[in-house]
Design a protein around this motif. Sequence first.
Motif, PDB file in Angstrom:
ATOM      1  N   GLU A 135      37.708  58.924  31.348  1.00  0.00           N
ATOM      2  CA  GLU A 135      38.058  59.715  30.153  1.00  0.00           C
ATOM      3  C   GLU A 135      39.517  59.568  29.734  1.00  0.00           C
ATOM      4  N   PHE A 138      40.734  57.187  26.434  1.00  0.00           N
ATOM      5  CA  PHE A 138      40.456  57.372  25.007  1.00  0.00           C
ATOM      6  C   PHE A 138      41.691  57.779  24.190  1.00  0.00           C
ATOM      7  N   HIS A 160      31.890  54.344  21.208  1.00  0.00           N
ATOM      8  CA  HIS A 160      33.254  54.458  21.740  1.00  0.00           C
ATOM      9  C   HIS A 160      34.269  54.758  20.637  1.00  0.00           C
ATOM     10  N   LYS A 163      35.268  58.338  20.146  1.00  0.00           N
ATOM     11  CA  LYS A 163      36.069  59.012  21.175  1.00  0.00           C
ATOM     12  C   LYS A 163      37.553  58.652  21.146  1.00  0.00           C
TER      13      LYS A 163
END
Length: 209
Positions: A135, A138, A160, A163
């Motif tokens: 995480e 991003f 993707h 994000k």
Amino acid sequence: MEETRKAVERGTMLPVMESFYTIQGEGSFTGHPAYFIRLGGCDVGCVWCDVKESWEAGKWPVQTINEIVEGALQYPGRLVVITGGEPLMYDLDPLTSLLKEKGFTINIETSGTHPFSGHFDWVCFSPKKFKAPHESIFEKADELKVIVFHKSDFAFAEKHAEKVRKDCRKLLQPEWSKSEKYTSEIINYVKNHPDWNISLQTHKFMDIP
């Protein structure tokens, strides 16, 4: 041996598969002279990877960060690209701090599968289907570069894109062996989704080592 292992854990020594001065062939910095530092070790396992020999970290000599930076200083360019393998398997704070101290602009190319570390001027995040990203990548990504190997990669790219930051540059790049098959699809996709751009492996077209 134990001392070396601990130094690698701290990021003061790193396994280097290769380092070389060339021209960046893809992504936002295409055409820029750059010193590439390719770290050994990767746990992602892309079937189409063109540097599979980088996967096994133990095959490659371990260098101190001073030795790595000294290699970069031998050339006139001051752009460094840290790649792999998967470079974020290691703590990159020590290496990038030293490179910054010596006046380098530092880019990274990563699949983002490990916690983020290091001080970078540009982060190229290239997610892979074979292992989910951590995480922490991003918010750091300046560039989202998705390799198109299969029709499903367009949906994978959009997943993707939701994000990353709004100002993250979004690129689609045909996988070299599938470029004939997917280039026209990528062109049509980008024309219909203008928030995406195209990246090409110009170093392969131009035969730049």
